[in-house]
Design an enzyme around this catalytic site. Structure first.
Site, PDB file in Angstrom:
ATOM      1  N   HIS A 192      44.957  36.065  33.311  1.00 31.72           N
ATOM      2  CA  HIS A 192      43.785  35.801  32.457  1.00 31.72           C
ATOM      3  C   HIS A 192      44.205  35.634  31.000  1.00 31.72           C
ATOM      4  O   HIS A 192      43.724  34.745  30.294  1.00 31.72           O
ATOM      5  CB  HIS A 192      42.805  36.983  32.511  1.00 31.72           C
ATOM      6  CG  HIS A 192      42.117  37.206  33.814  1.00 31.72           C
ATOM      7  ND1 HIS A 192      42.042  38.449  34.414  1.00 31.72           N
ATOM      8  CD2 HIS A 192      41.454  36.354  34.640  1.00 31.72           C
ATOM      9  CE1 HIS A 192      41.344  38.357  35.537  1.00 31.72           C
ATOM     10  NE2 HIS A 192      40.993  37.101  35.705  1.00 31.72           N
ATOM     11  N   LYS A 225      30.917  40.876  42.400  1.00 32.29           N
ATOM     12  CA  LYS A 225      31.748  41.408  43.473  1.00 32.29           C
ATOM     13  C   LYS A 225      31.896  42.931  43.344  1.00 32.29           C
ATOM     14  O   LYS A 225      31.945  43.449  42.234  1.00 32.29           O
ATOM     15  CB  LYS A 225      33.147  40.805  43.369  1.00 32.29           C
ATOM     16  CG  LYS A 225      33.178  39.314  43.348  1.00 32.29           C
ATOM     17  CD  LYS A 225      34.598  38.866  43.027  1.00 32.29           C
ATOM     18  CE  LYS A 225      34.637  37.461  42.498  1.00 32.29           C
ATOM     19  NZ  LYS A 225      35.879  37.127  41.810  1.00 32.29           N
ATOM     20  N   ARG A 278      44.345  28.378  39.868  1.00 34.06           N
ATOM     21  CA  ARG A 278      45.629  28.848  40.405  1.00 34.06           C
ATOM     22  C   ARG A 278      46.080  28.035  41.607  1.00 34.06           C
ATOM     23  O   ARG A 278      47.257  27.915  41.879  1.00 34.06           O
ATOM     24  CB  ARG A 278      45.495  30.318  40.849  1.00 34.06           C
ATOM     25  CG  ARG A 278      45.380  31.274  39.696  1.00 34.06           C
ATOM     26  CD  ARG A 278      44.880  32.621  40.143  1.00 34.06           C
ATOM     27  NE  ARG A 278      43.476  32.527  40.555  1.00 34.06           N
ATOM     28  CZ  ARG A 278      42.715  33.547  40.884  1.00 34.06           C
ATOM     29  NH1 ARG A 278      43.212  34.759  40.858  1.00 34.06           N
ATOM     30  NH2 ARG A 278      41.454  33.367  41.230  1.00 34.06           N
ATOM     31  N   SER A 327      42.848  39.674  40.187  1.00 36.41           N
ATOM     32  CA  SER A 327      42.330  41.032  39.978  1.00 36.41           C
ATOM     33  C   SER A 327      42.227  41.773  41.306  1.00 36.41           C
ATOM     34  O   SER A 327      42.470  42.988  41.365  1.00 36.41           O
ATOM     35  CB  SER A 327      40.951  40.980  39.316  1.00 36.41           C
ATOM     36  OG  SER A 327      41.049  40.438  38.030  1.00 36.41           O
TER      37      SER A 327
HETATM   38  P1  ADP Z   1      35.605  35.283  38.798  1.00 38.53           P
HETATM   39  O1  ADP Z   1      35.158  36.665  39.067  1.00 38.53           O
HETATM   40  O2  ADP Z   1      34.618  34.389  38.156  1.00 38.53           O
HETATM   41  O3  ADP Z   1      36.362  34.600  39.917  1.00 38.53           O
HETATM   42  P2  ADP Z   1      37.963  36.238  37.476  1.00 38.53           P
HETATM   43  O4  ADP Z   1      37.730  37.359  36.534  1.00 38.53           O
HETATM   44  O5  ADP Z   1      38.659  36.557  38.745  1.00 38.53           O
HETATM   45  O6  ADP Z   1      36.626  35.449  37.654  1.00 38.53           O
HETATM   46  O7  ADP Z   1      38.777  35.109  36.721  1.00 38.53           O
HETATM   47  C1  ADP Z   1      38.246  34.462  35.574  1.00 38.53           C
HETATM   48  C2  ADP Z   1      38.916  33.110  35.469  1.00 38.53           C
HETATM   49  O8  ADP Z   1      40.323  33.301  35.335  1.00 38.53           O
HETATM   50  C3  ADP Z   1      38.724  32.209  36.687  1.00 38.53           C
HETATM   51  O9  ADP Z   1      38.642  30.872  36.247  1.00 38.53           O
HETATM   52  C4  ADP Z   1      39.996  32.419  37.472  1.00 38.53           C
HETATM   53  O10 ADP Z   1      40.321  31.306  38.280  1.00 38.53           O
HETATM   54  C5  ADP Z   1      40.997  32.560  36.338  1.00 38.53           C
HETATM   55  N1  ADP Z   1      42.186  33.291  36.731  1.00 38.53           N
HETATM   56  C6  ADP Z   1      42.248  34.450  37.416  1.00 38.53           C
HETATM   57  N2  ADP Z   1      43.532  34.832  37.589  1.00 38.53           N
HETATM   58  C7  ADP Z   1      44.298  33.870  37.001  1.00 38.53           C
HETATM   59  C8  ADP Z   1      45.706  33.672  36.869  1.00 38.53           C
HETATM   60  N3  ADP Z   1      46.597  34.504  37.401  1.00 38.53           N
HETATM   61  N4  ADP Z   1      46.125  32.575  36.183  1.00 38.53           N
HETATM   62  C9  ADP Z   1      45.226  31.703  35.679  1.00 38.53           C
HETATM   63  N5  ADP Z   1      43.888  31.822  35.784  1.00 38.53           N
HETATM   64  C10 ADP Z   1      43.431  32.892  36.439  1.00 38.53           C
END
Ligand code: ADP
Length: 164
Positions: free
Chosen positions: A22, A45, A94, A132
């Site tokens: 992130h 979630k 990703r 996450s």
């Molecule tokens: P959500 O709950 O909306 O899926 P996340 O908190 O998991 O959101 O992620 C927020 C954003 O960051 C999303 O666009 C997700 O694809 C991106 N993201 C999550 N992990 C990574 C990573 N390792 N590298 C790049 N982008 C990421």
């Protein structure tokens, strides 16, 4: 044409917890755009940390950065983007699964709010596997978090005893 330094993007997500993946997207967005508002979803979630903790940890992870604001968020993303007067939503991609998910979200958001724009940055290859949900699993089993999350998050997560 809008000067990129005037562009304000909204970076929404659960960030439960914020990971190095992130933060890499955020850092790269700050090289391209003037301002980023991180919106942390209050519900969604089943996760690990309450929203206020996720907001606090995200703020701690980035330190003082006048071009970034981190806020809790509830409701429709299009409403939040319009209320902030932001230009676009920022998301990280990703893998093909992320692309398909984003394709649906961007399409519906465009129907809800004509003019809605999304910008996507591809994950840094060495961080593309970091999510996450995997961090939560590693945390539950007491694994090493140092290459997955910033140090303040690694310290703050509730740890199980490392398995021997
Ligand atoms: P959500 O709950 O909306 O899926 P996340 O908190 O998991 O959101 O992620 C927020 C954003 O960051 C999303 O666009 C997700 O694809 C991106 N993201 C999550 N992990 C990574 C990573 N390792 N590298 C790049 N982008 C990421």
């Amino acid at each position: 044409m809008t000067d990129p330094r005037q562009v304000h993007v909204v970076y929404p997500g659960s960030f439960d917890p914020v990971t190095l993946g992130h933060l890499d997207i955020l850092e790269r967005a700050l090289r391209l755009f003037g301002r980023v508002t991180v919106l942390i979803a209050e519900s969604g979630k089943a996760g690990l940390l309450p929203c206020e903790r996720r907001v606090a940890l995200f703020r701690e992870a980035i330190g003082p950065e006048p071009r970034v604001d981190v806020q809790p968020f509830t409701g429709l993303l299009v409403d939040a983007v319009n209320a902030l007067g932001a230009n676009a939503v920022l998301r990280g991609i990703r893998c093909a699964g992320d692309y398909e998910h984003e394709w649906g979200l961007a399409g519906v958001n465009g129907l809800l709010s004509p003019g809605f724009e999304s910008v996507f940055l591809l994950a840094r290859p060495d961080l593309a596997a970091v999510s996450s949900s995997l961090v939560r699993d590693v945390t539950r089993h007491g694994g090493d978090l140092s290459r997955l999350v910033p140090p303040c998050v690694a310290l703050a997560l509730p740890r199980a005893e490392p398995s021997s």
